[in-house]
Structures are given as C-alpha cells and as structure tokens.
Design a protein around this motif. Structure first.
Motif, PDB file in Angstrom:
ATOM      1  N   GLY A   1       6.523   9.492  -3.812  1.00  0.00           N
ATOM      2  CA  GLY A   1       5.313   8.796  -4.223  1.00  0.00           C
ATOM      3  C   GLY A   1       5.569   7.326  -4.510  1.00  0.00           C
ATOM      4  N   THR A   2       6.753   7.007  -5.051  1.00  0.00           N
ATOM      5  CA  THR A   2       7.094   5.607  -5.302  1.00  0.00           C
ATOM      6  C   THR A   2       7.202   4.824  -3.996  1.00  0.00           C
ATOM      7  OG1 THR A   2       8.354   6.378  -7.212  1.00  0.00           O
ATOM      8  CG2 THR A   2       8.698   4.110  -6.522  1.00  0.00           C
ATOM      9  N   ILE A   3       7.778   5.450  -2.960  1.00  0.00           N
ATOM     10  CA  ILE A   3       7.875   4.795  -1.652  1.00  0.00           C
ATOM     11  C   ILE A   3       6.482   4.486  -1.112  1.00  0.00           C
ATOM     12  CG2 ILE A   3       8.681   5.077   0.719  1.00  0.00           C
ATOM     13  CD1 ILE A   3      10.877   6.893  -0.359  1.00  0.00           C
ATOM     14  N   LEU A   4       5.585   5.444  -1.223  1.00  0.00           N
ATOM     15  CA  LEU A   4       4.215   5.221  -0.743  1.00  0.00           C
ATOM     16  C   LEU A   4       3.493   4.189  -1.604  1.00  0.00           C
ATOM     17  CD1 LEU A   4       3.191   8.914   0.034  1.00  0.00           C
ATOM     18  CD2 LEU A   4       3.911   7.153   1.651  1.00  0.00           C
ATOM     19  N   PHE A   5       3.819   4.118  -2.894  1.00  0.00           N
ATOM     20  CA  PHE A   5       3.197   3.133  -3.783  1.00  0.00           C
ATOM     21  C   PHE A   5       3.542   1.710  -3.332  1.00  0.00           C
ATOM     22  CE2 PHE A   5       4.003   0.336  -7.449  1.00  0.00           C
ATOM     23  CZ  PHE A   5       2.706   0.198  -7.921  1.00  0.00           C
ATOM     24  N   TRP A   6       4.822   1.454  -3.070  1.00  0.00           N
ATOM     25  CA  TRP A   6       5.214   0.120  -2.632  1.00  0.00           C
ATOM     26  C   TRP A   6       4.716  -0.175  -1.223  1.00  0.00           C
ATOM     27  CZ3 TRP A   6       6.433  -3.263  -6.033  1.00  0.00           C
ATOM     28  CH2 TRP A   6       7.100  -2.908  -7.202  1.00  0.00           C
TER      29      TRP A   6
ATOM     30  N   GLN B   1       2.204  -3.357  -0.526  1.00  0.00           N
ATOM     31  CA  GLN B   1       2.658  -4.463   0.317  1.00  0.00           C
ATOM     32  C   GLN B   1       2.025  -4.446   1.710  1.00  0.00           C
ATOM     33  OE1 GLN B   1       4.497  -6.939  -0.833  1.00  0.00           O
ATOM     34  NE2 GLN B   1       4.503  -5.913  -2.858  1.00  0.00           N
ATOM     35  N   GLN B   2       0.918  -3.703   1.852  1.00  0.00           N
ATOM     36  CA  GLN B   2       0.170  -3.713   3.115  1.00  0.00           C
ATOM     37  C   GLN B   2       1.046  -3.293   4.311  1.00  0.00           C
ATOM     38  OE1 GLN B   2      -3.227  -4.942   3.396  1.00  0.00           O
ATOM     39  NE2 GLN B   2      -3.290  -4.978   1.166  1.00  0.00           N
ATOM     40  N   ALA B   3       1.747  -2.171   4.142  1.00  0.00           N
ATOM     41  CA  ALA B   3       2.630  -1.717   5.217  1.00  0.00           C
ATOM     42  C   ALA B   3       1.841  -1.349   6.467  1.00  0.00           C
ATOM     43  CB  ALA B   3       3.448  -0.516   4.739  1.00  0.00           C
ATOM     44  N   LEU B   4       0.668  -0.765   6.304  1.00  0.00           N
ATOM     45  CA  LEU B   4      -0.145  -0.391   7.464  1.00  0.00           C
ATOM     46  C   LEU B   4      -0.634  -1.626   8.204  1.00  0.00           C
ATOM     47  CD1 LEU B   4      -1.451   1.898   9.075  1.00  0.00           C
ATOM     48  CD2 LEU B   4      -3.407   1.788   7.509  1.00  0.00           C
TER      49      LEU B   4
ATOM     50  N   TRP C   1       5.266   1.211  10.219  1.00  0.00           N
ATOM     51  CA  TRP C   1       5.035   2.655  10.142  1.00  0.00           C
ATOM     52  C   TRP C   1       6.216   3.399   9.528  1.00  0.00           C
ATOM     53  CZ3 TRP C   1       8.770   5.323  12.648  1.00  0.00           C
ATOM     54  CH2 TRP C   1       9.488   4.650  13.646  1.00  0.00           C
ATOM     55  N   TRP C   2       7.435   2.833   9.684  1.00  0.00           N
ATOM     56  CA  TRP C   2       8.626   3.496   9.154  1.00  0.00           C
ATOM     57  C   TRP C   2       8.653   3.504   7.631  1.00  0.00           C
ATOM     58  CZ3 TRP C   2       8.421  -1.106  11.809  1.00  0.00           C
ATOM     59  CH2 TRP C   2       8.640  -2.261  11.065  1.00  0.00           C
ATOM     60  N   TRP C   3       7.775   2.716   7.015  1.00  0.00           N
ATOM     61  CA  TRP C   3       7.776   2.608   5.564  1.00  0.00           C
ATOM     62  C   TRP C   3       7.027   3.777   4.904  1.00  0.00           C
ATOM     63  CZ3 TRP C   3       6.683  -2.785   2.962  1.00  0.00           C
ATOM     64  CH2 TRP C   3       7.140  -2.754   1.644  1.00  0.00           C
ATOM     65  N   PHE C   4       6.022   4.329   5.564  1.00  0.00           N
ATOM     66  CA  PHE C   4       5.211   5.374   4.932  1.00  0.00           C
ATOM     67  C   PHE C   4       5.193   6.688   5.705  1.00  0.00           C
ATOM     68  CE2 PHE C   4       2.510   2.598   7.496  1.00  0.00           C
ATOM     69  CZ  PHE C   4       1.812   3.488   8.296  1.00  0.00           C
TER      70      PHE C   4
END
Length: 352
Positions: free
Chosen positions: A253-258, A262-265, A270-273
């Motif tokens: 959940g912390t990974i998805l929070f950051w 930080q507007q990963a999408l 994509w590798w971030w979420f």
C-alpha cells in the motif's frame, strides 16, 4: 479353531486379509484429499512463495528500499528489475521487503480473530443458557464496531503506529461474525448422538469440546481464518494507500501511495504500480483458492460437482452441474415440433 480367510470373504465381503490394506489406503486418501484438490494445491503453492519472500525478503533484496540514486523514474533494467521511483529507489526491493509487513499483519490478525471466535462461539453454543445470551450479546456489540475508522483514530493519535498494533485492532474487531457461525454449528452438533454418548460416559466439558466438537468444526474454523486474513491484508493496504499509516514502513500500500502521489500513471511509469497491484491480486487469489478448496473438502456435493456424467440414448454425454437440472429426452428426436390436430368437418344438410 482357525477360520480361513476365504470363508470370511464368502460371508462378509471385504473383511478378509485385504480389509486392512484397503482401509489404510482409504484413510490415506482421506488424509491427502485436501492437498490433491487442484484449487487448494495452487493456493498453497502461491501462499508458500509469499511466505518465503516474507522470510528471506530483507536478505535477498538487492538494494535498501530507502536508498536514493540518480536513476529517476527509470524503467526495468538489469540493475533495477522493476524500475525506480521519483527518488531513484528500487521498486523490486520495496516490493520484497513490503511482503513481510503484509503477511505479518494478515496472519497475526487472523490468528487473534480465530482464537477469539473459537473461544466465544463454541463456548456459547455448547453451554447455552445465560452464558450463551451474554456471549451472544458481546458478539453483537463487536459486530457493529467498524475496524477501519477505529484504526484511523488510533493511528492519528499515535505518531508511529506499528504493524502489530494495526493487526491487533483488526483482529479484535473481526472475530464476531466467525463466532456467530461457530455458535450456530455448535448448537447443531451438541445434540448429536456422539456428544450425548461422551456426556454419558462422564467426559469433562473441555474434553467434549476439544475432542468431539472441534474436529467437526475444523473446516469452518479454517475458512474463517482465511477470510479474516484476506480482510486484514486488504485493510492494511487500504490504510497505507490513503496515507493513514506511516509512510516510512514499506508495504504494498505504501508503494501505491507514493505512485499515486507522484502521478505515476501520468508519467507512464507502469512498473511503479502494476507489480504491487499484481502482488495484491495474486495473494487474494491464493487465499480464495484455499478457501474454495476447504469448501469442497467439507461438502461432498461441491467436491463431486461437474464429475458426474450421464449418457443419453442418442449417445450424447451430459455433465451434471450444481444449479442445473438437465432434461433428457428418451428419443433421439427433440420434441419441439408442433402437432396438428385435424378439425372435424360438420356437414350441414341443405333443406330441399
């Protein structure tokens, strides 16, 4: 006088020399029936992989999850298998180390909730009377206590709410539903003949509960434990994703929070979420498959679903499924054609 085995077989088939090996084989099949279930086996393998990562994750992680580098928002490469974040942190290391937190909260909360549900539910169902009324009232009170708002209040009060505290709150507020199910099952079992026989022989109450009732409630207890683990895992990930828990403790959940912050999408990172989302989905799938395997192990009707076949007169094979009652025709031709009934013609005599 010695009675030959062949005579026993003639009088009572299956009671001769082959009786013990057949009984042993049958008992062995009963013992390994749950593991032989494809759904349960697949779920156990996936869960075992997660448990392995939770144990060895901090030692096999290639980087410190908090370590920064100059590779900002870089895609997967030989150095960073799942890419990096906006600070150059390795996503793969965060995913591995975050597995331990997720598994710890899930299993610790599931253990607490299961122990409380067994103690309160089985005791209330077996003893009855005022004890049943008091414990049932306690279950009803905890049934309406929301876990997530309570955790939000606790974490906002405390600066650093650790994983064990979150798991403790989830476990203490998630046992009531399983306790009601166990109470209902115990009320049904305590009127059975084998329980009355144990009482008649002078068995103590705790021995009747442990050795007579508990073996018959094992599947229900295991199913409730798996369901609580799923709820606890999703609760912790949800709390971390919305930023309620500490952002310094790594979990999925912390990974998805950051990534969301930080507007990963928008950056097409994509590798971030996606890896974290797949990890959550596969863990939920593994626990659900184990739950389905428990249901099929307990219910013979579910276990034999889709395996019974019926051959019709015209040579077709129909597979029996739960919820469907096949209507079989006795003739190869379907009875769908409409029949024509001749209309009688009434001749009128014309008066001359």
């Amino acid at each position: 006088m010695t009675i030959p085995t062949s005579s026993i077989e003639q009088v009572i088939p299956g009671q001769g020399s082959m009786a013990q090996p057949e009984t042993a084989k049958k008992a062995k099949r009963q013992r390994f029936r749950f593991i032989s279930n494809k759904k349960a086996a697949t779920g156990l393998v996936l869960l075992g992989i997660y448990l392995l990562f939770a144990i060895i994750g901090p030692w096999v992680a290639p980087y410190d999850p908090d370590a920064r580098s100059n590779a900002l928002v870089q895609g997967p490469s030989a150095d960073h298998w799942l890419g990096t974040t906006h600070l150059g942190q390795d996503v793969f290391s965060q995913l591995l180390i975050g597995t331990r937190s997720v598994m710890f909260v899930g299993f610790f909360a599931g253990t607490i909730a299961t122990v409380l549900s067994v103690l309160i539910g089985v005791t209330a169902g077996y003893l009855g009377g005022k004890t049943d009324e008091g414990l049932s009232a306690l279950s009803n009170v905890f049934l309406v206590i929301p876990a997530l708002p309570l955790i939000i209040i606790i974490t906002s009060t405390l600066e650093n709410a650790e994983d064990w505290l979150i798991a403790l709150v989830i476990g203490l507020t998630s046992w009531s539903w399983n306790a009601r199910v166990l109470r209902a099952q115990t009320l049904s079992l305590r009127r059975r003949d084998f329980v009355d026989a144990s009482r008649a022989t002078g068995e103590k109450t705790w021995r009747v509960i442990v050795f007579e009732l508990m073996p018959n409630l094992t599947a229900v207890i295991a199913s409730g434990f798996v369901g609580t683990v799923i709820f606890a895992v999703l609760s912790e990930i949800t709390l971390a994703f919305i930023g309620v828990t500490s952002a310094n403790t790594w979990n999925w959940g912390t990974i998805l929070f950051w990534a969301q912050g930080q507007q990963a999408l928008a950056q097409e990172a994509w590798w971030w979420f996606i890896p974290a989302g797949l990890a959550i989905a596969l863990l939920g799938t593994a626990l659900s498959l184990i739950n389905f395997g428990i249901d099929e192990f307990v219910s013979p009707r579910l276990r034999s679903a889709g395996k019974t076949k019926i051959k019709t007169i015209d040579g077709r094979t129909v597979r029996m499924r739960i919820g469907f009652t096949p209507v079989l025709s006795n003739s190869p031709e379907p009875h769908t054609r409409a029949t024509t009934v001749p209309t009688p013609v009434i001749k009128k005599e014309v008066a001359q």
